[in-house]
Write a protein that holds these residues in place. Sequence first.
Motif, PDB file in Angstrom:
ATOM      1  N   THR A 173     -43.228  -9.023 -56.150  1.00 52.19           N
ATOM      2  CA  THR A 173     -43.439 -10.029 -57.188  1.00 52.19           C
ATOM      3  C   THR A 173     -43.295  -9.407 -58.577  1.00 52.19           C
ATOM      4  O   THR A 173     -43.472  -8.193 -58.745  1.00 52.19           O
ATOM      5  N   PRO A 174     -42.988 -10.210 -59.565  1.00 59.58           N
ATOM      6  CA  PRO A 174     -42.912  -9.691 -60.940  1.00 59.58           C
ATOM      7  C   PRO A 174     -44.238  -9.085 -61.405  1.00 59.58           C
ATOM      8  O   PRO A 174     -44.247  -8.133 -62.183  1.00 59.58           O
ATOM      9  N   LEU A 175     -45.351  -9.605 -60.925  1.00 61.59           N
ATOM     10  CA  LEU A 175     -46.649  -9.060 -61.310  1.00 61.59           C
ATOM     11  C   LEU A 175     -46.816  -7.635 -60.794  1.00 61.59           C
ATOM     12  O   LEU A 175     -47.309  -6.759 -61.518  1.00 61.59           O
ATOM     13  N   GLU A 176     -46.378  -7.371 -59.565  1.00 56.26           N
ATOM     14  CA  GLU A 176     -46.435  -6.008 -59.029  1.00 56.26           C
ATOM     15  C   GLU A 176     -45.557  -5.061 -59.836  1.00 56.26           C
ATOM     16  O   GLU A 176     -45.951  -3.934 -60.131  1.00 56.26           O
ATOM     17  N   LEU A 177     -44.380  -5.517 -60.203  1.00 52.39           N
ATOM     18  CA  LEU A 177     -43.486  -4.693 -61.014  1.00 52.39           C
ATOM     19  C   LEU A 177     -44.084  -4.433 -62.393  1.00 52.39           C
ATOM     20  O   LEU A 177     -43.958  -3.328 -62.925  1.00 52.39           O
ATOM     21  N   PHE A 178     -44.763  -5.422 -62.948  1.00 52.81           N
ATOM     22  CA  PHE A 178     -45.408  -5.252 -64.246  1.00 52.81           C
ATOM     23  C   PHE A 178     -46.505  -4.192 -64.157  1.00 52.81           C
ATOM     24  O   PHE A 178     -46.609  -3.322 -65.026  1.00 52.81           O
ATOM     25  N   PHE A 179     -47.336  -4.245 -63.113  1.00 54.56           N
ATOM     26  CA  PHE A 179     -48.396  -3.254 -62.968  1.00 54.56           C
ATOM     27  C   PHE A 179     -47.823  -1.857 -62.741  1.00 54.56           C
ATOM     28  O   PHE A 179     -48.375  -0.870 -63.233  1.00 54.56           O
ATOM     29  N   ASP A 180     -46.720  -1.759 -62.034  1.00 49.00           N
ATOM     30  CA  ASP A 180     -46.057  -0.460 -61.873  1.00 49.00           C
ATOM     31  C   ASP A 180     -45.575   0.065 -63.222  1.00 49.00           C
ATOM     32  O   ASP A 180     -45.729   1.252 -63.525  1.00 49.00           O
ATOM     33  N   LEU A 181     -45.021  -0.809 -64.037  1.00 48.91           N
ATOM     34  CA  LEU A 181     -44.547  -0.419 -65.356  1.00 48.91           C
ATOM     35  C   LEU A 181     -45.706   0.036 -66.246  1.00 48.91           C
ATOM     36  O   LEU A 181     -45.606   1.047 -66.945  1.00 48.91           O
TER      37      LEU A 181
END
Length: 53
Positions: A11-19
């Motif tokens: 999900t985009p939220l997971e990618l955001f937290f990774d970033l």
Amino acid sequence: MTSVPARREVTPLELFFDLVYVFAIGQLSHQLLAHPTWTGAAQTLVLHLAVQV
């Protein structure tokens, strides 16, 4: 018989937290480079522990 693992979309939220995590680690490295003392290392360690939790 081996089972095929199910594909899961990221999900985009997971990618955001990774970033955010990568950015935080980058900031910690800059903190340590700016303060190359034992005190700076201790401060960076405390901040690193805060990021890990």
